[in-house]
Design a protein around this motif. Structure first.
Motif, short mmCIF file in Angstrom:
data_model
loop_
_atom_site.label_atom_id
_atom_site.label_comp_id
_atom_site.label_asym_id
_atom_site.label_seq_id
_atom_site.Cartn_x
_atom_site.Cartn_y
_atom_site.Cartn_z
N ILE A 314 26.84 42.06 34.91
CA ILE A 314 25.41 42.16 35.24
C ILE A 314 24.75 43.32 34.50
O ILE A 314 23.64 43.72 34.82
CB ILE A 314 25.18 42.31 36.75
N GLY A 315 25.45 43.86 33.49
CA GLY A 315 24.89 44.95 32.71
C GLY A 315 23.90 44.46 31.67
O GLY A 315 23.60 43.26 31.56
N GLU A 316 23.41 45.38 30.86
CA GLU A 316 22.43 45.03 29.83
C GLU A 316 23.07 44.17 28.74
O GLU A 316 24.23 44.34 28.40
CB GLU A 316 21.86 46.32 29.21
N GLY A 317 22.32 43.23 28.21
CA GLY A 317 22.83 42.38 27.15
C GLY A 317 23.71 41.27 27.68
O GLY A 317 23.69 40.93 28.86
N ALA A 318 24.51 40.69 26.80
CA ALA A 318 25.32 39.52 27.16
C ALA A 318 26.82 39.84 27.09
O ALA A 318 27.27 40.63 26.27
CB ALA A 318 25.00 38.36 26.23
N LYS A 319 27.56 39.20 27.96
CA LYS A 319 29.03 39.25 27.92
C LYS A 319 29.50 37.89 28.38
O LYS A 319 29.36 37.53 29.55
CB LYS A 319 29.58 40.36 28.81
N THR A 320 30.06 37.12 27.49
CA THR A 320 30.44 35.74 27.81
C THR A 320 31.78 35.74 28.52
O THR A 320 32.85 35.69 27.90
CB THR A 320 30.52 34.91 26.52
N VAL A 321 31.71 35.80 29.86
CA VAL A 321 32.92 35.97 30.65
C VAL A 321 32.88 35.06 31.87
O VAL A 321 31.83 34.77 32.43
CB VAL A 321 33.06 37.45 31.08
N ILE A 322 34.05 34.55 32.23
CA ILE A 322 34.23 33.88 33.52
C ILE A 322 34.94 34.89 34.42
O ILE A 322 36.08 35.30 34.15
CB ILE A 322 35.09 32.61 33.39
N ALA A 323 34.24 35.35 35.45
CA ALA A 323 34.79 36.38 36.32
C ALA A 323 35.98 35.86 37.11
O ALA A 323 36.02 34.69 37.51
CB ALA A 323 33.71 36.89 37.27
N SER A 324 36.92 36.75 37.35
CA SER A 324 38.08 36.39 38.18
C SER A 324 37.69 36.24 39.65
O SER A 324 38.28 35.44 40.37
CB SER A 324 39.17 37.45 38.04
N LYS A 325 36.68 37.03 40.08
CA LYS A 325 36.31 37.04 41.49
C LYS A 325 34.80 36.98 41.66
O LYS A 325 34.04 37.43 40.78
CB LYS A 325 36.84 38.30 42.18
N ALA A 326 34.38 36.47 42.78
CA ALA A 326 32.97 36.49 43.18
C ALA A 326 32.91 36.81 44.67
O ALA A 326 33.83 36.45 45.44
CB ALA A 326 32.31 35.15 42.91
N TYR A 327 31.85 37.49 45.08
CA TYR A 327 31.74 37.97 46.46
C TYR A 327 30.36 37.69 47.03
O TYR A 327 29.37 37.58 46.30
CB TYR A 327 31.97 39.48 46.52
N ALA A 328 30.31 37.64 48.36
CA ALA A 328 29.02 37.55 49.05
C ALA A 328 29.15 38.16 50.44
O ALA A 328 30.23 38.15 51.04
CB ALA A 328 28.55 36.10 49.17
N LYS A 329 28.05 38.72 50.91
CA LYS A 329 27.95 39.20 52.30
C LYS A 329 26.99 38.27 53.02
O LYS A 329 25.90 37.97 52.50
CB LYS A 329 27.46 40.64 52.34
N ILE A 330 27.39 37.81 54.18
CA ILE A 330 26.64 36.79 54.92
C ILE A 330 26.46 37.22 56.37
O ILE A 330 27.42 37.65 57.02
CB ILE A 330 27.38 35.43 54.85
#
Length: 462
Positions: A314-330
Motif C-alpha cells: 500500500i506504499g507509493e507507486g506500484a509493486k506487483t505482488v500477491i500477498a501471502s496474507k490478508a486481514y480484516a477487523k469486523i
C-alpha cells in the motif's frame, strides 16, 4: 439546587481549561506505546476527584490499566449514586484528516455551536462527559448541596472492551454497592431536544486472517494460478450480507428481539430529518437492512461491519505482488437477546466454512458485551427526566442507542442496580473519528443538569 447557573458562569473558563488539560494527555488504551500516558491520566483523574470533594480516592490496580475509585459518603442512611466513566480514548488515526492536532485541544465556533466546541480526541467520548460529573460534584460540595452519597468508578480500558473491569466489579461488590448507576457516555437527539438512552446494543469484535501461499509472490509469475488472499477475503466478506443487507450467518437472528409496531411507532415520534442526516454526512442516500428506517437500523437491529482491512503493498507507486496474507477487523452490533459469545462462535464457524480450500482462515475474537434495556418506570429514570425537564424546559424522549457499553449489563447483574444513561453528546460530535468535538453548551448543560438528578433521586427514594 440554588445558584447552579451563576456558579457555572463564574467558573466557566476554569471548567473549560481543566478539561483542555485532561484532553492533552493521549490516553490511548489500544496502543501500548501510550501506556505511560494512560497511567498519567489516571493520576490526573484521581487529583481532580480529590479537588472536587471526594473524601477517599484511590487508584486500584488491575491486570491491565487501573480503575480510579472515589467516594463522598455524607450519611449511610441516604441513597448512593455510583458514577461510571472512562478516561481512555480511541486512537486518533487517520491523523491527516484532523483539522487540528487531536491532542492539542482547540475551542472554535461552528454553525451548530456558535458558543464554541472543544475539538480533541476524547472531548465527548468520554473525558468531556465524565468530567461533567466531577464538576457537578464540585458544585454540590462547595455549595453544601450534595443531597446523597456518591461513588466514582472511572476505568481506563473501555475502548478495548473493559477486559479487567468485570473482575474488579465482582471482587468489590461491597465497595461499589449503590442504589443507582449513572453514566454519561451516550448522547441526545438534538442540542435542544434532550433524551435518555433506554437501550444499548451489544458487541462482538473479531479479527480475521486469510493465508494463501507461504510467501508474497510475483503477480505475473503466479497470478491466476494460486489464490490471492486479498481477493478471497473480500469475496468472503461480501457474502456476509445478502441483496437486502440481511446478515447471512446461519442462526444470527434466532434470538433477535423484535419490537412491536406500537413500540416502533413510539420510536418514530423522535424528531428526525432524513435530508439533514444525509447532508450532515455528505451522502446521496442511506443504506441498510430492507424493511427498517434509518433510526431503527442504527438502534434496534443488529449489524455487521468491517472496521479495517489490509494486506499486500500500500506504499507509493506500484509493486506487483500477491500477498501471502490478508486481514480484516469486523464488529457486530447486537440487540437484546443475542449473546455475544454465541454470536462470536457462529461467526467463526460460518467464516471458516465458506473459505475455499486454497486458503487457511483464522478468526481471533477480541472482545464483546451484552445489549441492555432499562425500564422507564423506575425512580432513576424519573429523576433523570425531571432533571432534564428543569434545565431544557421540555421532557426528554426515551430512545434506544446504537452504540455499546459492554460492561453495562454486567453492572446490573453483579451490583443489582439500574443504570441511567444521561448523555449530553450529539451524533455530529464525530466520536471515534477525526475532528471529534463536544459543544461548550452541552458540557456546561451537563454540569447544570447532573446535580438535579441527585436532588430528585434522593427525594424519590424516600
Amino acid at each position: 439546587m440554588k445558584n447552579t447557573t451563576s456558579y457555572i458562569e463564574n467558573n466557566k473558563d476554569r471548567f473549560l481549561s481543566e478539561l483542555v488539560e485532561l484532553l492533552k494527555i493521549p490516553s490511548i488504551s489500544a496502543d501500548s506505546a501510550y501506556k505511560a500516558d494512560v497511567l498519567r491520566t489516571a493520576e490526573a483523574v484521581k487529583e481532580r476527584l480529590e479537588q472536587a470533594g471526594c473524601d477517599t480516592v484511590e487508584i486500584c490496580p488491575t491486570a491491565g490499566y487501573p480503575i480510579v475509585y472515589g467516594e463522598k459518603i455524607i450519611n449511610k442512611d441516604l441513597p448512593t449514586v455510583l458514577v461510571y466513566g472512562h478516561y481512555d480514548v480511541q486512537p486518533a488515526d487517520p491523523l491527516e484528516l484532523w483539522d487540528s492536532a487531536p491532542f492539542e485541544p482547540v475551542i472554535k465556533t461552528t454553525e451548530l455551536h456558535p458558543e464554541g466546541a472543544i475539538f480533541a480526541r476524547g472531548a465527548c467520548d468520554d473525558k468531556g462527559q465524565m468530567y461533567m460529573h466531577v464538576k457537578a460534584l464540585e458544585f454540590m460540595t462547595s455549595t453544601d448541596q450534595l443531597p446523597c452519597n456518591v461513588k466514582f468508578m472511572i476505568e481506563g480500558e473501555e475502548e478495548v472492551g473493559s477486559v479487567n473491569l468485570s473482575t474488579f466489579v465482582k471482587e468489590n461488590r461491597e465497595k461499589l454497592s449503590n442504589d443507582v448507576i449513572l453514566i454519561s457516555d451516550t448522547g441526545m437527539i438534538a442540542k435542544d431536544t434532550p433524551s435518555i438512552t433506554t437501550g444499548l446494543r451489544g458487541l462482538s469484535y473479531v479479527e480475521v486472517e486469510v493465508t494463501g501461499p507461504n510467501r508474497d509472490l510475483h503477480s505475473g509469475l503466479y497470478g491466476g494460478a494460486v489464490a490471492n488472499p486479498i481477493n478471497v477475503l473480500t469475496k468472503m466478506i461480501a457474502s456476509l450480507h445478502d441483496e437486502n443487507n440481511h446478515i447471512t450467518i446461519p442462526g444470527f437472528y434466532d434470538k433477535v428481539e423484535e419490537l412491536s409496531q406500537e413500540e416502533r411507532a413510539e420510536m418514530a415520534k423522535a424528531p428526525f430529518s432524513l435530508d439533514d442526516y444525509k447532508k450532515a454526512l455528505d451522502i446521496d442516500d442511506v443504506y441498510g437492512e430492507a424493511g427498517y428506517t434509518t433510526n431503527e437500523r442504527n438502534s434496534i437491529r443488529p449489524t455487521l461491519d468491517v472496521n479495517g482491512i489490509w494486506g499486500g503493498y500500500i506504499g507509493e507507486g506500484a509493486k506487483t505482488v500477491i500477498a501471502s496474507k490478508a486481514y480484516a477487523k469486523i464488529s457486530m452490533r447486537l440487540v437484546p437477546g443475542q449473546e455475544w459469545e454465541e454470536i462470536t462462535e457462529l461467526f467463526k464457524n460460518h467464516f471458516e466454512s465458506i473459505a475455499p480450500k486454497a486458503v487457511k482462515v483464522k478468526v481471533k475474537p477480541h472482545h464483546g458485551g451484552q445489549g441492555y434495556v432499562t425500564p422507564t418506570d423506575n425512580i432513576g429514570y424519573q429523576a433523570a427526566a425531571k432533571a432534564y425537564t428543569d434545565t431544557f424546559g421540555k421532557a426528554p424522549i426515551p430512545q434506544r442507542g446504537g452504540g455499546s457499553i459492554p460492561i453495562v449489563a454486567l453492572f446490573e447483574k453483579e451490583l443489582d442496580s439500574k443504570i441511567i444513561l444521561m448523555g449530553f453528546g450529539l451524533d455530529s460530535d464525530a466520536i471515534h473519528s477525526p475532528n471529534e468535538h463536544f459543544g461548550v453548551f452541552n458540557y456546561l448543560k451537563g454540569i447544570e443538569t447532573i446535580p438535579l438528578f441527585y436532588k430528585y433521586f434522593t427525594e424519590l427514594s424516600k
